[in-house]
Design a protein around this motif. Structure first.
Motif, PDB file in Angstrom:
ATOM      1  N   LYS A   1     118.585 103.613   0.057  1.00 11.58           N
ATOM      2  CA  LYS A   1     118.863 102.752  -0.172  1.00 11.58           C
ATOM      3  C   LYS A   1     119.417 102.423   1.260  1.00 11.58           C
ATOM      4  N   LYS A   2     119.519 101.405   2.396  1.00 11.80           N
ATOM      5  CA  LYS A   2     120.065 100.556   3.137  1.00 11.80           C
ATOM      6  C   LYS A   2     121.256 100.360   2.736  1.00 11.80           C
ATOM      7  N   ARG A   3     122.775 101.024   3.947  1.00 14.51           N
ATOM      8  CA  ARG A   3     123.595 100.349   4.308  1.00 14.51           C
ATOM      9  C   ARG A   3     124.110  98.847   4.449  1.00 14.51           C
TER      10      ARG A   3
ATOM     11  N   GLU B   1     116.728  94.344   7.025  1.00 14.82           N
ATOM     12  CA  GLU B   1     118.155  95.436   5.360  1.00 14.82           C
ATOM     13  C   GLU B   1     118.521  94.328   4.788  1.00 14.82           C
ATOM     14  N   PRO B   2     119.375  94.742   4.288  1.00 18.55           N
ATOM     15  CA  PRO B   2     119.959  94.100   3.357  1.00 18.55           C
ATOM     16  C   PRO B   2     121.436  93.455   3.593  1.00 18.55           C
TER      17      PRO B   2
ATOM     18  N   HIS C   1     126.146  97.301  -5.794  1.00 20.79           N
ATOM     19  CA  HIS C   1     124.720  96.904  -4.488  1.00 20.79           C
ATOM     20  C   HIS C   1     123.854  98.906  -5.060  1.00 20.79           C
ATOM     21  N   GLU C   2     125.025  99.359  -4.573  1.00 25.41           N
ATOM     22  CA  GLU C   2     124.753 100.797  -4.372  1.00 25.41           C
ATOM     23  C   GLU C   2     123.989 101.404  -5.426  1.00 25.41           C
ATOM     24  N   ASN C   3     124.515 101.236  -6.436  1.00 23.34           N
ATOM     25  CA  ASN C   3     123.853 101.234  -7.943  1.00 23.34           C
ATOM     26  C   ASN C   3     122.588 100.239  -7.767  1.00 23.34           C
ATOM     27  N   THR C   4     122.254  98.762  -7.956  1.00 19.35           N
ATOM     28  CA  THR C   4     121.565  98.537  -8.278  1.00 19.35           C
ATOM     29  C   THR C   4     120.723  98.220  -7.108  1.00 19.35           C
ATOM     30  N   GLY C   5     120.568  97.331  -6.467  1.00 22.44           N
ATOM     31  CA  GLY C   5     119.412  97.394  -4.617  1.00 22.44           C
ATOM     32  C   GLY C   5     119.660  96.052  -5.466  1.00 22.44           C
ATOM     33  N   GLY C   6     118.895  95.153  -4.974  1.00 27.40           N
ATOM     34  CA  GLY C   6     118.194  93.942  -5.165  1.00 27.40           C
ATOM     35  C   GLY C   6     119.230  93.001  -4.362  1.00 27.40           C
ATOM     36  N   ASN C   7     119.687  91.636  -5.220  1.00 31.74           N
ATOM     37  CA  ASN C   7     120.380  91.205  -4.981  1.00 31.74           C
ATOM     38  C   ASN C   7     121.608  90.609  -5.599  1.00 31.74           C
TER      39      ASN C   7
END
Ligand code: UTP
Length: 297
Positions: A2-4, A126-127, A151-157
């Motif tokens: 995942k992107k930071r 990127e997010p 967000h590190e666990n879920t990703g997404g929005n």
């Protein structure tokens, strides 16, 4: 991997009409809680969450904001010469390094969604975070940092969410909950300022978001929503249909709506009372003021 999340958008192009006449010449974001402008609270929170690039969406009349972040060499010299290191430290914390801050213009106040879309070329693939400076949140762990960790666990929005009184719910974007997992909820719908009878819940979205770049694509259509404005909520709602990766996040903290006069006053009292150098005198004053007001009623 995942992107930071390293970029944040601060939409500050609104007209701030609820604070007229002050906002005739002062951007709302420069208004202070005690001695710190609203924008500084937002910047500090973003920095604590690991944000490295600060993108401001501004408009005509917001020049004072750009000046605020500049160096102030004369003042620095003078404080240095007088050995006022505490004040110098405060001053330096408000100065942004060259290149870490960018400004884009929103030519017309067409809505929050439009303001965010104006920054699309600086976000690329990127997010990114969005912070509304109106929402000041007192918390032990900064709320954006709470969200970055989630967000590190879920990703997404991820959108910050809080329960509001049912009679106030229609002033917010509201979440239609798919699964309630405690601090996180997965979302099956989202609606901006619905009529009370159409409210899907009283879980309201407030001004912190971590979003995927797809949201910016969804905004390309420039569709108008509630109030005739291009709404960020609608672009996020579209993403629920497209990819089913939108979460509400019940943050820990006390949120103040500093975009409203009542909220701004409440925040001023809370932050004043929280200040060691002011609290005793301020509390005495408040108690006396409330008592004499009550007596007069
Ligand atoms: P508000 O709805 O609070 O509007 O915007 P406003 O203009 O700031 O204030 P009032 O209602 O006239 O008093 C929420 C956030 O979205 C930004 C505002 O700057 C604020 O941070 N915004 C809103 C934009 O940047 N552009 C817009 O077109 C609308």
């Amino acid at each position: 991997m995942k992107k930071r999340v390293t970029k944040a958008i601060f939409p500050v192009a609104g007209l701030g009409t609820r604070f007229l006449p002050a906002t005739k010449s002062i951007p709302k974001e420069i208004l202070c809680l005690v001695d710190k402008p609203l924008i500084q609270y937002a910047i500090d929170e973003a920095r604590d969450a690991g944000i490295e690039e600060f993108i401001f969406v501004t408009s005509r009349g917001k020049g004072a904001l750009e000046d605020y972040f500049d160096g102030a060499p004369q003042l620095e010299q003078s404080l240095k010469a007088k050995g006022k290191d505490d004040l110098l430290d405060i001053l330096m914390k408000s100065t942004m390094d060259s290149g870490e801050i960018a400004y884009v213009r929103q030519r017309e106040a067409l809505g929050l969604g439009h303001a965010v879309w104006c920054a699309r070329r600086l976000i690329a693939d990127e997010p990114f975070a969005v912070i509304l400076t109106d929402d000041v949140i007192a918390s032990e762990k900064p709320v954006l940092k709470q969200m970055v960790d989630a967000h590190e666990n879920t990703g997404g929005n991820i959108v910050a969410a809080m329960e509001v009184a049912p009679n106030k719910a229609s002033s917010y974007g509201l979440l239609d909950i798919k699964e309630d997992m405690g601090s996180l909820v997965s979302v099956k719908g989202m609606v901006e300022k619905p009529k009370p009878e159409d409210a899907p819940s009283n879980l309201a979205v407030i001004g912190r978001y971590i979003l995927t770049p797809q949201i910016l694509n969804n905004l390309d259509t420039q569709e108008r929503g509630a109030g005739g404005e291009i709404q960020l909520t609608d672009a996020i709602a579209k993403e629920i249909e497209n990819s089913d990766n939108v979460y509400g996040f019940r943050f820990e903290g006390q949120r103040y709506d500093c975009g409203s006069k009542a909220g701004f006053l409440q925040a001023t009292v809370a932050y004043g009372l929280a200040r060691g150098d002011l609290s005793a005198e301020f509390m005495d004053f408040l108690v006396e003021a409330v008592e004499s007001r009550r007596a007069a009623q």
